[in-house]
Design a protein around this motif. Structure first.
Motif, PDB file in Angstrom:
ATOM      1  N   SER A  21       0.776  -1.251   0.000  1.00 11.85           N
ATOM      2  CA  SER A  21       0.000   0.000   0.000  1.00 11.85           C
ATOM      3  C   SER A  21       0.808   1.302   0.000  1.00 11.85           C
ATOM      4  O   SER A  21       0.304   2.337   0.399  1.00 11.85           O
ATOM      5  N   ILE A  22       2.079   1.213  -0.405  1.00 11.70           N
ATOM      6  CA  ILE A  22       2.830   2.453  -0.639  1.00 11.70           C
ATOM      7  C   ILE A  22       2.019   3.273  -1.648  1.00 11.70           C
ATOM      8  O   ILE A  22       1.954   4.496  -1.582  1.00 11.70           O
ATOM      9  N   ASP A  55       0.397  10.898  -6.519  1.00 14.65           N
ATOM     10  CA  ASP A  55       0.267   9.434  -6.627  1.00 14.65           C
ATOM     11  C   ASP A  55       1.634   8.867  -6.993  1.00 14.65           C
ATOM     12  O   ASP A  55       2.545   9.604  -7.367  1.00 14.65           O
ATOM     13  N   VAL A  56       1.753   7.563  -6.889  1.00 17.68           N
ATOM     14  CA  VAL A  56       3.007   6.919  -7.283  1.00 17.68           C
ATOM     15  C   VAL A  56       3.039   6.754  -8.804  1.00 17.68           C
ATOM     16  O   VAL A  56       2.001   6.806  -9.466  1.00 17.68           O
ATOM     17  N   THR A  57       4.239   6.567  -9.329  1.00 20.31           N
ATOM     18  CA  THR A  57       4.378   6.196 -10.734  1.00 20.31           C
ATOM     19  C   THR A  57       5.399   5.069 -10.827  1.00 20.31           C
ATOM     20  O   THR A  57       6.075   4.749  -9.850  1.00 20.31           O
ATOM     21  N   THR A  73      10.557   6.192 -14.692  1.00 24.36           N
ATOM     22  CA  THR A  73      11.347   6.978 -13.736  1.00 24.36           C
ATOM     23  C   THR A  73      12.372   6.062 -13.072  1.00 24.36           C
ATOM     24  O   THR A  73      12.296   4.839 -13.191  1.00 24.36           O
ATOM     25  N   ASP A  74      13.313   6.688 -12.369  1.00 24.82           N
ATOM     26  CA  ASP A  74      14.346   5.955 -11.626  1.00 24.82           C
ATOM     27  C   ASP A  74      14.195   6.262 -10.142  1.00 24.82           C
ATOM     28  O   ASP A  74      14.000   7.427  -9.774  1.00 24.82           O
ATOM     29  N   CYS A  76       8.123   4.555  -7.904  1.00 22.64           N
ATOM     30  CA  CYS A  76       7.849   3.386  -7.055  1.00 22.64           C
ATOM     31  C   CYS A  76       8.142   2.105  -7.838  1.00 22.64           C
ATOM     32  O   CYS A  76       7.632   1.915  -8.934  1.00 22.64           O
ATOM     33  N   ARG A  77       8.954   1.246  -7.263  1.00 23.34           N
ATOM     34  CA  ARG A  77       9.199  -0.069  -7.867  1.00 23.34           C
ATOM     35  C   ARG A  77       8.129  -1.061  -7.402  1.00 23.34           C
ATOM     36  O   ARG A  77       7.629  -0.949  -6.298  1.00 23.34           O
TER      37      ARG A  77
END
Ligand SMILES: [Zn+2]
Length: 349
Positions: free
Chosen positions: A170-171, A227-229, A244-245, A312-313
């Motif tokens: 849930s990150i 939000d995350v990507t 992204t990195d 986010c990985r």
């Protein structure tokens, strides 16, 4: 730099789409003292309001729901079937623990047919969500006393620190919930150029539903989504597919699957980042929508909308990972964007 205890708690409290009351209660407690007004709209979006100096309105959204499941059937042997609430890759369900939220919370494990008794043909196929069931260890009779059809189910995985990163379930999108709480806290007592509506939205993972309702209620002039990507900076991925990195800064959204961010908002964010020495990268996300789309389209005449994304990985798996410096940069960029909104020329070219 990062309040690890707050971040940890923020990831661990359940909030299935449509059943966000526990995480909402937690956020209320955390932000209540930093804002002028706190209210929950009929759909369940939590709106934290700060009065500004102009009549203009900025909506900042962070969805508080998480991808989850819902109980659809309990068989006579006590096994639970379910429907997903949100986009799951079925292979990530293998060997996971979940929590079913009934009269009390109970743990279950995701079971499926063992490989030993699969035919060669079955083995060659990727698993489907329908192949899985949940085993709670309870007999049907006992189980039906605790849970029922419609009980929400969330994933179980603890929060850990790994190097300069954090890792948890849930990150997506509690990292943004955390960022919005921290930004509101750090802006406490500062004059704001616009009215700020910090909105912790519901039901994003099932199609940006809460943000649509909240946007119609607030009718913002400006919108920033958090939000995350994807950070695909991992083995086997070509450079042009990385999006992204991790560790290279916050990301300024250009497009995602549902939004073309307003060119003025993109330029404004880049300018603010450069002025504030905030490390950033640019995000072009080919697939997947975010609340940005709802905020852009459902304000009357549309809003000037953009997004701050956190690399986010392992997205939508229980081992989602973000970098602490990227998180800090995201808080800094959000604050810088809020504080200078009145100083920019927002006229169309
Ligand atoms: Zn998300």
């Amino acid at each position: 730099m990062i309040d690890i205890d707050l971040l940890k708690d923020t990831t661990q409290i359940p909030g299935a789409p449509g059943y966000e009351y526990r995480i909402r209660g937690f956020i209320k407690e955390k932000v209540g003292s930093f804002v002028d007004e706190l209210k929950t709209d009929p759909m369940g979006n939590l709106i934290a309001f700060r009065k500004g100096n102009s009549g203009k309105k900025l909506m900042v959204a962070a969805h508080m729901d998480e991808i989850s499941f819902i109980v659809s059937h309990i068989d006579d042997d006590g096994f639970v079937k379910f429907q997903p609430l949100g986009g799951f890759d079925a292979k990530t369900l293998t060997a996971q623990r979940v929590i079913i939220h009934g009269k009390e919370d109970i743990i279950g494990v995701m079971g499926c047919k063992p490989i030993h008794i699969m035919t060669a043909e079955e083995r060659a196929k990727p698993p489907k969500i329908q192949d899985f069931y949940i085993d709670t260890g309870y007999k049907a009779e006992q189980l039906r006393e605790i849970i029922s059809i419609g009980s929400p189910i969330t994933r179980e995985r603890s929060f850990i620190e790994m190097g300069d990163n954090v890792n948890s379930k849930s990150i997506d999108n509690r990292i943004s919930v955390y960022i919005l709480i921290e930004a509101l806290k750090e802006l406490e007592g500062q004059e704001l150029p616009v009215d700020v509506y910090g909105v912790f939205t519901v039901q994003e993972e099932v199609g940006l539903r809460g943000a649509t309702a909240a946007t119609m209620g607030i009718d913002p002039d400006f919108a920033i989504n958090l939000d995350v990507t994807l950070a695909c900076d991992v083995p086997g991925i070509a450079g042009h597919e990385r999006i992204t990195d991790l560790g290279k800064g916050t990301a300024i959204k250009i497009i995602d699957g549902r939004t073309i961010c307003d060119y003025r908002m993109v330029e404004y964010m880049k300018e603010r980042a450069a002025k504030g020495n905030i490390k950033y990268q640019l995000e072009v996300l080919p697939k997947g929508g975010t609340d940005t789309a709802s905020m852009q389209q459902f304000a009357s005449g549309g809003s000037i909308a953009g997004g701050i994304s956190i690399p986010c990985r392992y997205l939508h798996q229980v081992i989602e990972m973000v970098n602490k410096q990227d998180v800090r940069a995201s808080i800094d960029l959000l604050k810088a964007c809020i504080l200078s909104l009145g100083e920019y020329n927002w006229e169309h070219k």
